[in-house]
Design an enzyme around this catalytic site. Structure first.
Site, mmCIF file in Angstrom:
data_model
loop_
_atom_site.group_PDB
_atom_site.id
_atom_site.type_symbol
_atom_site.label_atom_id
_atom_site.label_comp_id
_atom_site.label_asym_id
_atom_site.label_seq_id
_atom_site.Cartn_x
_atom_site.Cartn_y
_atom_site.Cartn_z
ATOM 1 C CD GLU A 34 -3.114 -0.590 0.186
ATOM 2 O OE1 GLU A 34 -3.241 0.719 -0.056
ATOM 3 O OE2 GLU A 34 -3.535 -1.369 -0.423
ATOM 4 C CB CYS A 181 -13.658 3.842 -13.752
ATOM 5 S SG CYS A 181 -14.491 5.558 -13.723
ATOM 6 C CB CYS A 188 -19.072 3.257 -19.627
ATOM 7 S SG CYS A 188 -18.355 4.811 -18.930
ATOM 8 C CB CYS A 191 -17.753 -0.436 -15.912
ATOM 9 S SG CYS A 191 -17.538 0.304 -14.349
ATOM 10 C CB CYS A 197 -22.328 4.434 -13.648
ATOM 11 S SG CYS A 197 -21.503 5.747 -13.764
HETATM 12 S S1 SF4 Z 1 -19.761 3.114 -15.711
HETATM 13 FE FE1 SF4 Z 1 -19.482 4.763 -14.383
HETATM 14 S S2 SF4 Z 1 -18.001 3.737 -13.033
HETATM 15 FE FE2 SF4 Z 1 -17.928 2.753 -14.731
HETATM 16 S S3 SF4 Z 1 -16.532 3.417 -16.044
HETATM 17 FE FE3 SF4 Z 1 -18.217 4.658 -16.641
HETATM 18 S S4 SF4 Z 1 -18.137 6.308 -15.539
HETATM 19 FE FE4 SF4 Z 1 -16.618 4.939 -14.683
#
Ligand code: SF4
Length: 321
Positions: A34, A181, A188, A191, A197
């Site tokens: 970390e 992201c 997206c 994701c 989102c």
């Molecule tokens: S959906 Fe939302 S959290 Fe996912 S990559 Fe796109 S902006 Fe980022």
């Protein structure tokens, strides 16, 4: 499926399970990763620093038993040396054994709230969210927050946390921030948070970019002094680079000094332009005289290594003398 389950499921198939600090529950090894990863990329930490450091210091107790010079030597090249000083200080303060409580951990030098939560969640599976830079970005976008307000971010991070699987949740959030992201061009479509989102239509607005101030340039002089084939060095006492050895730096150029060249180095808050000069007749206080071979055993910052290379080349000082 709700978003927490989606993040959890995504981690099972897409997470970076093979990272070595994810294959241990040793709090010290997790803490070390970390701290190293705070300012340095995974690839650099993995390829050059994590394993050699652990080989030299396999336990926090071994860090506590070592001198700060030895710890700095193993940190050499990684930069942001305050991290190494804090690690050594922490090892001494907690006598080689990290506390398991996030408040106590967060009270140790160099361990902020997010790092304390990361250690507790990764080593002991405690249900605590984390908020490193990558995770902050994901949370901001997911909840469409234009401003990075820590209080609000922590509330949202708690809301999103999968309390049954805090380990996987936090690792997933770190991976999503690092791989999907991303600051520019977030992907997206792959994701796991996409279906709920709030910021996906304009991720670049969350958070709003803050105009970075141009870093100032400091111009100074680095003095190379040689006596009987040995170089005069001092041990830094100021906060930046504390404990590292290096060349004497001056604000003014002595009138008889000759120029050997220039070294430029960029720190996070300023750019340092150093003119390398020599003036063996000048009387300066140094903390020690060393041959080049002896200097190999000392911890030097990157900028002082550059000066050493330049001065040995220009002054024809034998590198192994
Ligand atoms: S959906 Fe939302 S959290 Fe996912 S990559 Fe796109 S902006 Fe980022």
């Amino acid at each position: 499926m709700n978003v927490k389950e989606a993040i959890y499921a995504w981690y099972q198939t897409n997470g970076r399970h093979d990272l070595p600090w994810r294959q241990t529950n040793d709090a010290y090894k997790i803490y070390l990763s970390e701290i190293m990863l705070q300012q340095t990329q995974v690839k650099t930490v993995l390829e050059r620093f994590y394993f050699p450091f652990l080989e030299r210091f396999p336990t926090l107790q071994s860090v506590a038993e070592a001198s700060l010079d030895d710890v700095l030597k193993m940190w050499e090249g990684l930069g942001y040396y305050t991290r190494a000083q804090n690690l050594h200080h922490t090892a001494l303060t907690c006598k080689g054994v990290l506390p398991k409580n996030p408040e106590e951990l967060g009270g140790l030098k160099g361990i902020g709230k997010s790092t304390a939560h990361a250690i507790c969640s990764f080593a002991y599976h405690q249900a605590l969210p984390i908020l490193d830079a990558n995770v902050k970005r994901v949370v901001c976008r997911y909840f469409a927050l234009s401003v990075k307000d820590d209080k609000v971010l922590w509330e949202k991070a708690w809301k999103l946390l999968h309390v049954k699987h805090p380990y996987e949740h936090n690792q997933a959030m770190m991976d999503i921030g690092a791989m999907i992201c991303t600051p520019k061009n977030p992907n997206c479509s792959v994701c796991p948070l996409e279906f709920t989102c709030k910021g996906k239509n304009a991720p670049e607005n969350y958070p709003k970019a803050v105009q970075k101030a141009k870093v100032p340039t400091k111009k100074r002089f680095a003095l190379v002094v040689v006596q009987e084939g040995k170089l005069g060095l001092m041990q830094r006492t100021q906060r930046l680079l504390h404990g590292l050895w290096g060349f004497v730096q001056l604000d003014e150029k002595p009138s008889d000094a000759k120029s050997l060249g220039k070294v430029i180095h960029t720190y996070s808050h300023f750019k340092l332009e150093l003119e390398i000069i020599q003036d063996d007749a000048l009387h300066v206080n140094v903390d020690g005289w060393f041959t080049c071979k002896e200097i190999e055993q000392l911890a030097l910052s990157t900028v002082d290594k550059k000066i050493l290379a330049l001065s040995t080349m220009m002054r024809n000082i034998a590198p192994t003398s």
